[in-house]
Design a protein around this motif. Structure first.
Motif, short mmCIF file in Angstrom:
data_model
loop_
_atom_site.label_atom_id
_atom_site.label_comp_id
_atom_site.label_asym_id
_atom_site.label_seq_id
_atom_site.Cartn_x
_atom_site.Cartn_y
_atom_site.Cartn_z
N HIS A 1 111.98 -59.97 -29.49
CA HIS A 1 111.11 -58.85 -29.10
C HIS A 1 111.75 -58.02 -27.99
CE1 HIS A 1 107.62 -56.65 -27.54
NE2 HIS A 1 107.06 -56.86 -28.71
N MET B 1 108.84 -55.86 -32.40
CA MET B 1 108.33 -56.65 -33.50
C MET B 1 109.29 -56.65 -34.70
SD MET B 1 105.66 -58.35 -32.90
CE MET B 1 104.31 -58.48 -31.72
N VAL C 1 111.43 -59.56 -34.19
CA VAL C 1 110.75 -60.82 -34.54
C VAL C 1 110.79 -61.03 -36.06
CG1 VAL C 1 108.56 -62.06 -34.47
CG2 VAL C 1 109.27 -60.69 -32.51
N LEU D 1 103.55 -63.54 -36.37
CA LEU D 1 103.65 -62.70 -35.18
C LEU D 1 104.08 -61.28 -35.54
CD1 LEU D 1 103.54 -62.38 -32.12
CD2 LEU D 1 105.87 -63.30 -32.01
N SER D 2 105.04 -61.16 -36.44
CA SER D 2 105.48 -59.82 -36.86
C SER D 2 104.38 -59.10 -37.64
CB SER D 2 106.75 -59.92 -37.70
OG SER D 2 106.54 -60.70 -38.86
N GLY E 1 101.96 -57.69 -35.17
CA GLY E 1 102.45 -56.42 -34.63
C GLY E 1 102.23 -55.27 -35.60
#
Length: 410
Positions: free
Chosen positions: A100, A105, A108, A179-180, A183
């Motif tokens: 990051h 993102m 990531v 997580l991506s 985002g």
């Protein structure tokens, strides 16, 4: 190869931070993100092997705990699983931070891609475990010699470790992918034209009461999901035990080998239960983010998803490694490696019975609850991303609680 691919496919400079267009990244940053994900997966694999192989101290401690019964075996196994989350979580956190920091993102997502770049190897080692396990079952049902069974047991023990390593890769990649996707969800909702709930990325904070409330709820969902899947396994196992007992009472010739059991009834129990019992957990995964988004708006989902991610990843790692360790602790005793006061403990001993109980508890953890949490983590994020724009236009309850219903940013 990562550096070459980055320089061939990416422009020399690109802006990945909308708030800071002057900050430019390039192929080198992309390659570092990808390689960091690759090394993160490799190290997670090594840590998983350390905690699930009976060649190492943690599993041997679990086997030695069987000396005092099944209770201490289960305590040691649970402690092993909890401890096995420490290093993988630090690795995932470091990888996410570096990626990051370099490319946001997008970095990531590249790290997740790097971790998945050895997918072929992951699938191969994951399939190795069931193959060796079934080979051992065939050898036992065919009444082959003890030497054959010893060999298949060794292969099965290695298969338990390789399967756990494959699950570690899957869990780690699920964390980075989720997580991506999170985002992407925040970006998608923030780009929606002014609606009832336009999400401002700068205002996403756990000090916001709505986000904090749904963060706690999201952290609870992996536990509820695991409870449903484990109870489903318990229900199917209960039906199976009752069926076996009934067949033995109705046909005593099964014990002497004069007649064959009715295998079809047992297979039907497993098949029907595997389909019927997954309906409720599946519905929870699909409906929860959609209902939360419709009723409470995109800000509530922005709290829900991190809760699922943070809680689910650690629970998945713990469940998979605990089950693998219990299984290999049993194999360790069956191979005759455990000695108590100079006496070798093998199959049929009290220590082995305690290990079997631990293995029975561990099977739904490592084969059902642990791997299925990946689906909860990723599918929740995917559904939220798909319906993000829809959430931004609704949020009935939050609209009703506001003093005025004029469009505003969340």
């Amino acid at each position: 190869m990562g550096f070459i691919a980055a320089y061939v496919t990416l422009p020399s400079t690109m802006s990945v931070f909308p708030d800071d267009p002057a900050y430019l990244s390039g192929p080198l940053s992309a390659a570092v993100c990808t390689i960091s994900g690759l090394w993160c997966g490799l190290l997670i694999g090594y840590i998983t092997e350390y905690y699930t192989s009976h060649s190492n101290r943690p599993v041997r401690e679990v086997a030695e705990a069987c000396e005092t019964g099944a209770a201490t075996n289960i305590i040691y196994g649970l402690a092993l699983g909890y401890m096995s989350t420490v290093v993988p979580i630090f690795l995932l956190g470091t990888t996410a931070f570096i990626s990051h920091k370099l490319m946001g993102m997008y970095g990531v997502a590249l790290a997740a891609l790097g971790m998945l770049s050895n997918l072929c190897i992951g699938l191969a080692i994951d399939a190795y475990g069931p193959i060796s396990d079934n080979a051992g079952g065939i050898a036992e049902m065919s009444e082959l010699g003890p030497e054959v069974r010893r060999r298949t047991d060794a292969l099965d023990a290695a298969g338990n470790t390789t399967a756990a390593i494959g699950k570690g890769f899957a869990i780690g990649s699920a964390a980075l992918v989720s997580l991506s996707l999170y985002g992407a969800y925040v970006t998608r909702v923030s780009d929606v034209p002014i609606t009832n709930h336009r999400l401002n990325p700068d205002k996403i904070s756990i000090t916001n009461p709505l986000i904090f409330a749904w963060l706690i709820v999201g952290a609870m969902l992996p536990y509820a999901f695991s409870a449903m899947t484990m109870k489903s396994v318990g229900k199917a196992a209960l039906q199976m035990v009752k069926e076996v007992r009934q067949q033995l009472q109705e046909n005593p010739g099964i014990i002497t080998g004069d007649t064959l059991p009715n295998y079809e009834r047992c297979v039907a129990i497993s098949t029907v239960a595997s389909l019927r019992e997954m309906f409720l957990p599946g519905a929870m995964v699909i409906l929860t983010p959609i209902l939360v988004g419709i009723v409470f708006g995109p800000k509530a989902v922005a709290g829900l998803l991190p809760g699922i991610l943070v809680s689910g990843v650690q629970m998945a790692i713990s469940s998979s490694n605990t089950g693998g360790a219990w299984d290999n602790a049993k194999k360790y005793i069956e191979a005759g490696y455990l000695q108590v006061n100079g006496v070798v403990k093998r199959k049929g001993s009290d220590e082995h019975r305690a290990a079997v109980i631990g293995d029975t508890v561990g099977d739904p953890l490592k084969d059902t609850s642990g791997p299925s949490l990946n689906i909860l983590i990723k599918l929740s994020a995917i559904l939220s991303l798909v319906f993000g724009e829809f959430f931004a236009k609704l949020g009935f309850l939050v609209c009703a609680l506001r003093e005025n219903n004029s469009p505003q940013e969340c």
